[in-house]
Design an enzyme around this catalytic site. Sequence first.
Site, PDB file in Angstrom:
ATOM      1  N   GLN A  31      55.115  -1.562  43.249  1.00  0.00           N
ATOM      2  CA  GLN A  31      54.232  -1.976  42.154  1.00  0.00           C
ATOM      3  C   GLN A  31      52.781  -1.615  42.484  1.00  0.00           C
ATOM      4  OE1 GLN A  31      55.359  -3.332  39.177  1.00  0.00           O
ATOM      5  NE2 GLN A  31      53.261  -3.037  38.490  1.00  0.00           N
ATOM      6  N   ASP A  61      60.485   5.407  39.469  1.00  0.00           N
ATOM      7  CA  ASP A  61      59.252   5.434  38.677  1.00  0.00           C
ATOM      8  C   ASP A  61      58.881   6.867  38.287  1.00  0.00           C
ATOM      9  OD1 ASP A  61      58.207   2.968  37.983  1.00  0.00           O
ATOM     10  OD2 ASP A  61      57.382   2.613  39.980  1.00  0.00           O
ATOM     11  N   LYS A 117      60.770  -7.197  35.766  1.00  0.00           N
ATOM     12  CA  LYS A 117      61.681  -6.123  36.182  1.00  0.00           C
ATOM     13  C   LYS A 117      62.886  -6.702  36.926  1.00  0.00           C
ATOM     14  CE  LYS A 117      57.866  -2.840  36.257  1.00  0.00           C
ATOM     15  NZ  LYS A 117      56.815  -2.142  37.020  1.00  0.00           N
TER      16      LYS A 117
END
Length: 310
Positions: free
Chosen positions: A96, A119, A52
Amino acid sequence: MARVLDGAAIAATIKQEVAEEVRALAGRGIRPGLAAVLVGNVAASEIYVRSKVQSCADLGIFSELITPPASVTTEEMLELIAKLNSRDEIDGILIQLPLPAQVDTKALLDAVSPAKDVDGFHPVNAGRLQAGRPALAPCTPAGIIEILKRSCISMAGQHAVVVGRSDLVGKPVAMLLLHQNATVTICHSKTRDLGAITRQADILVAAIGRAGFITPEMVKPGATIIDVGINRINTREEFDRFFLGDAKREATFAKRGSTIVGDVHPRAFELAGAYTPVPGGVGLLTVAMLMANTVRAAKMRRGSSGEGAR
Ligand SMILES: NC(=O)c1ccc[n+]([C@@H]2O[C@H](COP(=O)([O-])OP(=O)(O)OC[C@H]3O[C@@H](n4cnc5c(N)ncnc54)[C@H](OP(=O)(O)O)[C@@H]3O)[C@@H](O)[C@H]2O)c1
């Protein structure tokens, strides 16, 4: 022969489009920024976060990697998130998952400002998505819709069957398919006679987390199959069950001692009209959509899209 829906090509196109938007924003003095929070030393998480951060660099997005130790507390994480929420140069906050057991994951995800929730996990964004308002949608479900749209697979009026109802994949993809005017059925572990339902699917989305769970008998010939699953297999028995006679896979398995299989049995793809392979399908879209969401969040928050995020 079933058409392979090439995740790599679609992800590359989306990233190119994002890079162009980043260049246009630079002309207005805006550089989108992503903060990636990686707690502890989970090997798989490290690989995901690295890819990412690398994508940000490739596309001209500012990124900052923050690595609290595995012993971090919920309070310390909440403080960190509050700081990131208040920093103007940060447009997106990525935490994460999974987090260590002592950390209250839901409390953290709820603490991320909905305007920076790239997200798409915050309940405010889930609610906006359901209500059909501008929202930051979760990356994997949004990527699935991009695959279908960009492959010219019509969704309107089609029967889409989603197997899996997680907040991360199943529920949001069902909602996005509904917004595309598909007729949507959501199945889960308590669904009776699952095969009778999946066999009705024009579009079958498998987000279950069980290797090769969707077998050929569960597929309507000509259906579009979207395989979200990522399951690592490492025994000879499992390998033979899915890939016996597949020389390319055999080479990977011999080299690494493992390989990846989706939630759909590879033989089921032979019946499909089109399908996403694993690897090389949905997974590649997830990072591309994270980049797209970061730029979108920058535009919404900094007032240059007209959509409004607060
Ligand atoms: N490609 C990507 O970028 C990406 C991103 C996210 C996830 N994934 C992969 O996608 C898969 C699903 O992820 P997830 O986070 O949604 O998993 P999850 O939270 O574990 O949810 C799995 C869902 O499958 C359902 N299920 C389990 N066994 C079933 C059965 N026998 N029959 C019917 N339904 C069943 C569960 O039903 P209940 O609700 O009744 O328990 C649940 O709703 C995993 O393989 C994951 O690794 C891939």
